[in-house]
Write a protein that holds these residues in place. Sequence first.
Motif, PDB file in Angstrom:
ATOM      1  N   ASP A  36       0.845  -1.186   0.000  1.00  0.00           N
ATOM      2  CA  ASP A  36       0.000   0.000   0.000  1.00  0.00           C
ATOM      3  C   ASP A  36       0.883   1.240   0.000  1.00  0.00           C
ATOM      4  O   ASP A  36       1.250   1.765   1.042  1.00  0.00           O
ATOM      5  N   TYR A  37       1.220   1.702  -1.185  1.00  0.00           N
ATOM      6  CA  TYR A  37       2.111   2.858  -1.329  1.00  0.00           C
ATOM      7  C   TYR A  37       1.479   4.109  -0.739  1.00  0.00           C
ATOM      8  O   TYR A  37       2.149   4.925  -0.115  1.00  0.00           O
ATOM      9  N   GLU A  38       0.178   4.261  -0.923  1.00  0.00           N
ATOM     10  CA  GLU A  38      -0.509   5.428  -0.381  1.00  0.00           C
ATOM     11  C   GLU A  38      -0.422   5.448   1.144  1.00  0.00           C
ATOM     12  O   GLU A  38      -0.231   6.497   1.754  1.00  0.00           O
ATOM     13  N   SER A  39      -0.527   4.284   1.767  1.00  0.00           N
ATOM     14  CA  SER A  39      -0.396   4.210   3.213  1.00  0.00           C
ATOM     15  C   SER A  39       1.007   4.625   3.659  1.00  0.00           C
ATOM     16  O   SER A  39       1.174   5.321   4.672  1.00  0.00           O
ATOM     17  N   LEU A  40       2.013   4.223   2.893  1.00  0.00           N
ATOM     18  CA  LEU A  40       3.387   4.637   3.191  1.00  0.00           C
ATOM     19  C   LEU A  40       3.504   6.151   3.143  1.00  0.00           C
ATOM     20  O   LEU A  40       4.081   6.777   4.043  1.00  0.00           O
ATOM     21  N   MET A  41       2.959   6.755   2.089  1.00  0.00           N
ATOM     22  CA  MET A  41       3.026   8.204   1.961  1.00  0.00           C
ATOM     23  C   MET A  41       2.281   8.893   3.110  1.00  0.00           C
ATOM     24  O   MET A  41       2.748   9.902   3.655  1.00  0.00           O
ATOM     25  N   ASP A  42       1.140   8.356   3.478  1.00  0.00           N
ATOM     26  CA  ASP A  42       0.372   8.943   4.582  1.00  0.00           C
ATOM     27  C   ASP A  42       1.170   8.909   5.882  1.00  0.00           C
ATOM     28  O   ASP A  42       1.105   9.841   6.686  1.00  0.00           O
ATOM     29  N   ASN A  43       1.933   7.839   6.091  1.00  0.00           N
ATOM     30  CA  ASN A  43       2.737   7.721   7.293  1.00  0.00           C
ATOM     31  C   ASN A  43       3.916   8.690   7.300  1.00  0.00           C
ATOM     32  O   ASN A  43       4.394   9.088   8.360  1.00  0.00           O
ATOM     33  N   MET A  44       4.369   9.076   6.124  1.00  0.00           N
ATOM     34  CA  MET A  44       5.501   9.995   6.036  1.00  0.00           C
ATOM     35  C   MET A  44       5.053  11.457   6.079  1.00  0.00           C
ATOM     36  O   MET A  44       5.883  12.346   6.209  1.00  0.00           O
ATOM     37  N   TYR A  45       3.760  11.692   5.946  1.00  0.00           N
ATOM     38  CA  TYR A  45       3.218  13.051   5.896  1.00  0.00           C
ATOM     39  C   TYR A  45       2.642  13.422   7.255  1.00  0.00           C
ATOM     40  O   TYR A  45       1.778  12.727   7.776  1.00  0.00           O
ATOM     41  N   SER A  46       3.138  14.509   7.836  1.00  0.00           N
ATOM     42  CA  SER A  46       2.658  14.885   9.171  1.00  0.00           C
ATOM     43  C   SER A  46       2.354  16.374   9.308  1.00  0.00           C
ATOM     44  O   SER A  46       2.122  16.857  10.407  1.00  0.00           O
ATOM     45  N   TYR A  47       2.351  17.107   8.177  1.00  0.00           N
ATOM     46  CA  TYR A  47       2.028  18.533   8.225  1.00  0.00           C
ATOM     47  C   TYR A  47       0.599  18.725   8.713  1.00  0.00           C
ATOM     48  O   TYR A  47      -0.318  18.058   8.237  1.00  0.00           O
ATOM     49  N   LYS A  48       0.421  19.618   9.660  1.00  0.00           N
ATOM     50  CA  LYS A  48      -0.906  19.911  10.193  1.00  0.00           C
ATOM     51  C   LYS A  48      -1.503  21.081   9.422  1.00  0.00           C
ATOM     52  O   LYS A  48      -1.243  22.252   9.726  1.00  0.00           O
ATOM     53  N   ALA A  49      -2.281  20.753   8.423  1.00  0.00           N
ATOM     54  CA  ALA A  49      -2.869  21.794   7.576  1.00  0.00           C
ATOM     55  C   ALA A  49      -3.947  22.558   8.340  1.00  0.00           C
ATOM     56  O   ALA A  49      -4.637  21.997   9.196  1.00  0.00           O
ATOM     57  N   PRO A  50      -4.100  23.847   8.051  1.00  0.00           N
ATOM     58  CA  PRO A  50      -5.197  24.597   8.670  1.00  0.00           C
ATOM     59  C   PRO A  50      -6.535  24.104   8.150  1.00  0.00           C
ATOM     60  O   PRO A  50      -6.595  23.345   7.175  1.00  0.00           O
ATOM     61  N   SER A  51      -7.614  24.521   8.779  1.00  0.00           N
ATOM     62  CA  SER A  51      -8.949  24.170   8.305  1.00  0.00           C
ATOM     63  C   SER A  51      -9.288  25.086   7.132  1.00  0.00           C
ATOM     64  O   SER A  51      -9.676  26.237   7.315  1.00  0.00           O
ATOM     65  N   TYR A  52      -9.129  24.558   5.928  1.00  0.00           N
ATOM     66  CA  TYR A  52      -9.345  25.386   4.741  1.00  0.00           C
ATOM     67  C   TYR A  52     -10.794  25.840   4.613  1.00  0.00           C
ATOM     68  O   TYR A  52     -11.077  26.898   4.057  1.00  0.00           O
ATOM     69  N   SER A  53     -11.719  25.046   5.118  1.00  0.00           N
ATOM     70  CA  SER A  53     -13.140  25.418   5.030  1.00  0.00           C
ATOM     71  C   SER A  53     -13.433  26.710   5.776  1.00  0.00           C
ATOM     72  O   SER A  53     -14.325  27.471   5.393  1.00  0.00           O
TER      73      SER A  53
END
Length: 213
Positions: A36-53
Amino acid sequence: MNKDFKDEFNKVLGNFNEDELKNILDQMKGSNIFEDYESLMDNMYSYKAPSYSTLAKPMPDFMQKLFEARSIADVYTAYSEAKKRMQDMAQNEREKTTRNFLLNILAKMQNGEVEVTNTNQMPLWAGMALVEKFDMKVLADTILEVLIKQNYKFYQCYIDAFEEDCEYIISKVCCGLLDTLSQLMHTTGFLPFAYPMIVNAVVLMAKHDRATG
């Protein structure tokens, strides 16, 4: 991926530069080392994005048409109308309108309203064309939010086939912001793809300077 494995994996990745890391990840993706490559990428991504809404506001009708357009013909028509309307606007109004357009795209993705299809890409890139057309360098922070700081699903939907375009746009909009780009290079939590894009954008800036100097 458990925490211990993730920690060890990240330590190994820390031994490589950005280009080497991208090559490694491309090879991993192509050889299915991880199921699951997408799962790997999700695990490497930790930026806390603001609430764009909470940041995105309703759009004027001509930008809503561009936001909703999906066929090439509809996007081209909506883009042409937006460009014509913006020609009669003050620069600060153009910038405000375009920033809000980009935030609406981010909000839609963040809210889970987007499927991974090629048709999603076109309105975003029409918005980027408006940024370049009207020289909206003041939107550098929003452009970096869009192109550098998003998760893998966003990358799949909007950036996967457009990395070179991303680098070009960053080089145009962020010219003169080397300190900002340097800080991003030293910030963890973005996808691995983000870092080579920043480096390549700076190289493009240097090439442009030499060509015009």
